[in-house]
Motif scaffolding. Structure first.
Motif, PDB file in Angstrom:
ATOM      1  N   ILE A 100       0.867  -1.170   0.000  1.00  0.00           N
ATOM      2  CA  ILE A 100       0.000   0.000   0.000  1.00  0.00           C
ATOM      3  C   ILE A 100       0.904   1.219   0.000  1.00  0.00           C
ATOM      4  O   ILE A 100       1.754   1.368   0.889  1.00  0.00           O
ATOM      5  CB  ILE A 100      -0.917   0.041   1.240  1.00  0.00           C
ATOM      6  CG1 ILE A 100      -1.677  -1.277   1.393  1.00  0.00           C
ATOM      7  CG2 ILE A 100      -1.881   1.215   1.153  1.00  0.00           C
ATOM      8  CD1 ILE A 100      -2.273  -1.463   2.773  1.00  0.00           C
ATOM      9  N   GLY A 101       0.756   2.080  -0.991  1.00  0.00           N
ATOM     10  CA  GLY A 101       1.605   3.257  -1.064  1.00  0.00           C
ATOM     11  C   GLY A 101       0.800   4.524  -1.254  1.00  0.00           C
ATOM     12  O   GLY A 101      -0.074   4.582  -2.124  1.00  0.00           O
ATOM     13  N   LEU A 102       1.067   5.530  -0.423  1.00  0.00           N
ATOM     14  CA  LEU A 102       0.505   6.851  -0.652  1.00  0.00           C
ATOM     15  C   LEU A 102       1.392   7.517  -1.697  1.00  0.00           C
ATOM     16  O   LEU A 102       2.341   8.222  -1.377  1.00  0.00           O
ATOM     17  CB  LEU A 102       0.473   7.647   0.651  1.00  0.00           C
ATOM     18  CG  LEU A 102      -0.207   9.021   0.594  1.00  0.00           C
ATOM     19  CD1 LEU A 102      -1.668   8.905   0.195  1.00  0.00           C
ATOM     20  CD2 LEU A 102      -0.063   9.739   1.936  1.00  0.00           C
ATOM     21  N   ASP A 103       1.094   7.231  -2.954  1.00  0.00           N
ATOM     22  CA  ASP A 103       2.014   7.582  -4.024  1.00  0.00           C
ATOM     23  C   ASP A 103       2.171   9.085  -4.209  1.00  0.00           C
ATOM     24  O   ASP A 103       3.221   9.547  -4.653  1.00  0.00           O
ATOM     25  CB  ASP A 103       1.561   6.936  -5.336  1.00  0.00           C
ATOM     26  CG  ASP A 103       2.657   6.111  -5.976  1.00  0.00           C
ATOM     27  OD1 ASP A 103       3.094   5.136  -5.332  1.00  0.00           O
ATOM     28  OD2 ASP A 103       3.114   6.464  -7.075  1.00  0.00           O
TER      29      ASP A 103
ATOM     30  N   GLY B  73     -10.678  -4.100  -8.229  1.00  0.00           N
ATOM     31  CA  GLY B  73     -10.008  -2.951  -7.622  1.00  0.00           C
ATOM     32  C   GLY B  73     -10.707  -2.474  -6.369  1.00  0.00           C
ATOM     33  O   GLY B  73     -10.056  -2.125  -5.373  1.00  0.00           O
ATOM     34  N   GLN B  74     -12.035  -2.486  -6.393  1.00  0.00           N
ATOM     35  CA  GLN B  74     -12.783  -2.059  -5.218  1.00  0.00           C
ATOM     36  C   GLN B  74     -12.592  -3.031  -4.063  1.00  0.00           C
ATOM     37  O   GLN B  74     -12.562  -2.626  -2.900  1.00  0.00           O
ATOM     38  CB  GLN B  74     -14.263  -1.928  -5.565  1.00  0.00           C
ATOM     39  CG  GLN B  74     -15.095  -1.246  -4.486  1.00  0.00           C
ATOM     40  CD  GLN B  74     -14.601   0.162  -4.178  1.00  0.00           C
ATOM     41  OE1 GLN B  74     -14.437   0.983  -5.078  1.00  0.00           O
ATOM     42  NE2 GLN B  74     -14.337   0.431  -2.901  1.00  0.00           N
ATOM     43  N   LYS B  75     -12.460  -4.313  -4.358  1.00  0.00           N
ATOM     44  CA  LYS B  75     -12.196  -5.297  -3.299  1.00  0.00           C
ATOM     45  C   LYS B  75     -10.896  -4.955  -2.566  1.00  0.00           C
ATOM     46  O   LYS B  75     -10.819  -5.042  -1.330  1.00  0.00           O
ATOM     47  CB  LYS B  75     -12.090  -6.706  -3.899  1.00  0.00           C
ATOM     48  CG  LYS B  75     -13.419  -7.346  -4.301  1.00  0.00           C
ATOM     49  CD  LYS B  75     -13.165  -8.730  -4.876  1.00  0.00           C
ATOM     50  CE  LYS B  75     -14.456  -9.402  -5.291  1.00  0.00           C
ATOM     51  NZ  LYS B  75     -15.296  -9.786  -4.122  1.00  0.00           N
ATOM     52  N   LEU B  76      -9.874  -4.560  -3.323  1.00  0.00           N
ATOM     53  CA  LEU B  76      -8.603  -4.193  -2.705  1.00  0.00           C
ATOM     54  C   LEU B  76      -8.762  -2.940  -1.844  1.00  0.00           C
ATOM     55  O   LEU B  76      -8.268  -2.877  -0.712  1.00  0.00           O
ATOM     56  CB  LEU B  76      -7.545  -3.964  -3.781  1.00  0.00           C
ATOM     57  CG  LEU B  76      -7.106  -5.187  -4.588  1.00  0.00           C
ATOM     58  CD1 LEU B  76      -6.196  -4.779  -5.735  1.00  0.00           C
ATOM     59  CD2 LEU B  76      -6.396  -6.203  -3.697  1.00  0.00           C
ATOM     60  N   LEU B  77      -9.467  -1.941  -2.361  1.00  0.00           N
ATOM     61  CA  LEU B  77      -9.644  -0.697  -1.618  1.00  0.00           C
ATOM     62  C   LEU B  77     -10.479  -0.905  -0.354  1.00  0.00           C
ATOM     63  O   LEU B  77     -10.242  -0.247   0.666  1.00  0.00           O
ATOM     64  CB  LEU B  77     -10.294   0.357  -2.513  1.00  0.00           C
ATOM     65  CG  LEU B  77      -9.436   0.849  -3.682  1.00  0.00           C
ATOM     66  CD1 LEU B  77     -10.216   1.841  -4.524  1.00  0.00           C
ATOM     67  CD2 LEU B  77      -8.151   1.481  -3.178  1.00  0.00           C
ATOM     68  N   ASP B  78     -11.440  -1.806  -0.411  1.00  0.00           N
ATOM     69  CA  ASP B  78     -12.259  -2.077   0.774  1.00  0.00           C
ATOM     70  C   ASP B  78     -11.413  -2.615   1.927  1.00  0.00           C
ATOM     71  O   ASP B  78     -11.691  -2.322   3.101  1.00  0.00           O
ATOM     72  CB  ASP B  78     -13.364  -3.083   0.430  1.00  0.00           C
ATOM     73  CG  ASP B  78     -14.442  -2.473  -0.451  1.00  0.00           C
ATOM     74  OD1 ASP B  78     -14.511  -1.233  -0.544  1.00  0.00           O
ATOM     75  OD2 ASP B  78     -15.211  -3.250  -1.072  1.00  0.00           O
ATOM     76  N   VAL B  79     -10.391  -3.399   1.593  1.00  0.00           N
ATOM     77  CA  VAL B  79      -9.521  -3.943   2.633  1.00  0.00           C
ATOM     78  C   VAL B  79      -8.626  -2.851   3.217  1.00  0.00           C
ATOM     79  O   VAL B  79      -8.310  -2.846   4.414  1.00  0.00           O
ATOM     80  CB  VAL B  79      -8.664  -5.094   2.072  1.00  0.00           C
ATOM     81  CG1 VAL B  79      -7.744  -5.661   3.147  1.00  0.00           C
ATOM     82  CG2 VAL B  79      -9.548  -6.189   1.514  1.00  0.00           C
ATOM     83  N   VAL B  80      -8.234  -1.894   2.378  1.00  0.00           N
ATOM     84  CA  VAL B  80      -7.321  -0.827   2.799  1.00  0.00           C
ATOM     85  C   VAL B  80      -8.061   0.270   3.561  1.00  0.00           C
ATOM     86  O   VAL B  80      -7.476   0.962   4.407  1.00  0.00           O
ATOM     87  CB  VAL B  80      -6.608  -0.238   1.563  1.00  0.00           C
ATOM     88  CG1 VAL B  80      -5.746   0.956   1.942  1.00  0.00           C
ATOM     89  CG2 VAL B  80      -5.747  -1.306   0.897  1.00  0.00           C
ATOM     90  N   ALA B  81      -9.338   0.445   3.288  1.00  0.00           N
ATOM     91  CA  ALA B  81     -10.100   1.589   3.789  1.00  0.00           C
ATOM     92  C   ALA B  81      -9.961   1.851   5.291  1.00  0.00           C
ATOM     93  O   ALA B  81      -9.876   3.021   5.710  1.00  0.00           O
ATOM     94  CB  ALA B  81     -11.574   1.428   3.423  1.00  0.00           C
ATOM     95  N   PRO B  82      -9.915   0.833   6.157  1.00  0.00           N
ATOM     96  CA  PRO B  82      -9.819   1.123   7.601  1.00  0.00           C
ATOM     97  C   PRO B  82      -8.511   1.771   8.032  1.00  0.00           C
ATOM     98  O   PRO B  82      -8.407   2.257   9.174  1.00  0.00           O
ATOM     99  CB  PRO B  82      -9.968  -0.267   8.238  1.00  0.00           C
ATOM    100  CG  PRO B  82     -10.658  -1.099   7.218  1.00  0.00           C
ATOM    101  CD  PRO B  82     -10.147  -0.604   5.912  1.00  0.00           C
TER     102      PRO B  82
END
Length: 345
Positions: free
Chosen positions: A231-234, A268-277
């Motif tokens: 996960i990178g805050l690019d 892509g949304q599946k990945l973002l859902d995991v990162v969201a918290p």
């Protein structure tokens, strides 16, 4: 006729071609894509950009460190972070425990590739489909998907993933021309297996830039996580970011399960859902794009920096799977092969 044709404009191919050209060789670099860099990949989107291949550079050896310092001196690279956070398999975020400079390119990773390709003779958007020995056996004739095009070179370097290299030369070498005594080289290449990766790039409204600036991490390495690898805050790589950009790379397991999914937006949304918290607002991007990498990292890298085929005309193979599976191994592979061709080692 060129002296040397290099197929593949990733880090290994670019490095090898550049060193050969600087030594006075007439070199041509060919790639199936229009751009350069391979996984030194930058996506331009919505007025900003993101690196969706290589996350950052962190040297381990002196030779690669010297090259990074060269790129820092000319302004292509800068120190991005002194430490990378970690995310455990059960979702626990941990601060860095080891500190060392991590380098990134404010203008995007492709700026590194453009620097390497400067002054090279490059033919892009050219898929090489076969190489055949010339009539006198002292060189190679390269063919492409365009039946009206061909090119001749005394020596050939193939700097692509092994599966792609074998697709180009396998039939020619092992079947049509009967170089069956060289099975060791090709067996080594065919033994290399790669992981896959799915990458979600999400861009957020400029109004959330202050929120992004307060996020306590810049990059997170995900350790044994079932879904995530990175996960990178690019946007934090940029000198003056105008809006937040997040890059999420999947685990190999997740990529294998979803690589051929018909709707990548859902993946892509599946990945973002995991990162969201992990930070506020990450589940509501203004734009999401998804990219798939079929050859992300070599599971079982080869021990040697390059391979040499036992053919009448010189034929070599190099890449990031030679001696490792990262950018540094690709760079060292290109350097080692160039030195070998120039009889420096």
């Amino acid at each position: 006729m060129f002296e040397i044709a290099v197929i593949g404009a990733g880090v290994a191919g670019l490095t090898c071609a550049r060193r050969l050209q600087q030594a006075g060789k007439r070199v041509v670099l060919l790639d199936k894509s229009r751009g350069l860099g391979g996984r030194l990949a930058t996506r331009r989107l919505a007025g900003t950009h993101a690196d969706h291949g290589v996350c950052y550079l962190q040297p381990k050896g002196d030779l690669f460190r010297e090259w990074i310092e060269e790129l820092v001196d000319i302004g292509i690279l800068r120190v991005w972070s002194e430490g990378i956070h970690r995310l455990s398999a059960d979702g626990i975020l941990q601060p860095p425990t080891k500190f060392a400079p991590c380098y990134a390119a404010p203008m995007g990773a492709t700026s590194i590739a453009k620097y390497l390709g400067k002054d090279l003779e490059i033919i892009g958007d050219k898929l090489i489909t076969a190489i055949d020995p010339t009539d006198n056996g002292n060189g190679w004739r390269l063919s492409s998907s365009d039946p009206q095009w061909s090119l001749t070179a005394e020596q050939v370097v193939v700097a692509t993933p092994p599966a792609q290299a074998l697709a180009i030369v396998g039939e020619t070498i092992l079947q049509r021309r009967g170089y069956a005594n060289d099975t060791d080289c090709f067996q080594q290449m065919s033994s290399v297996n790669f992981t896959r990766s799915i990458v979600a790039i999400s861009v957020y409204p400029a109004t959330q830039q202050n929120v992004a600036a307060a996020i306590p991490w810049q990059g997170i390495q995900c350790i044994d996580h079932p879904i995530l690898a990175w996960i990178g805050l690019d946007s934090s790589k940029q000198i003056e970011p105008t809006q937040p950009v997040l890059v999420v790379q999947s685990s190999a397991t997740f990529a294998e399960e979803h690589f051929d999914a018909p709707d990548l937006a859902v993946i892509g949304q599946k990945l973002l859902d995991v990162v969201a918290p992990l930070a506020p607002g990450l589940n509501a991007p203004a734009l999401v794009q998804v990219h798939r990498w079929g050859y992300a990292f070599a599971r079982n890298p080869l021990p040697d920096r390059f391979l040499t085929a036992q053919t009448p005309a010189p034929l070599y193979f190099c890449g990031d799977c030679c001696g490792g599976n990262r950018v540094e191994s690709a760079y060292l592979s290109g350097v080692a092969l160039a030195n070998r061709i120039l009889n420096l080692t």
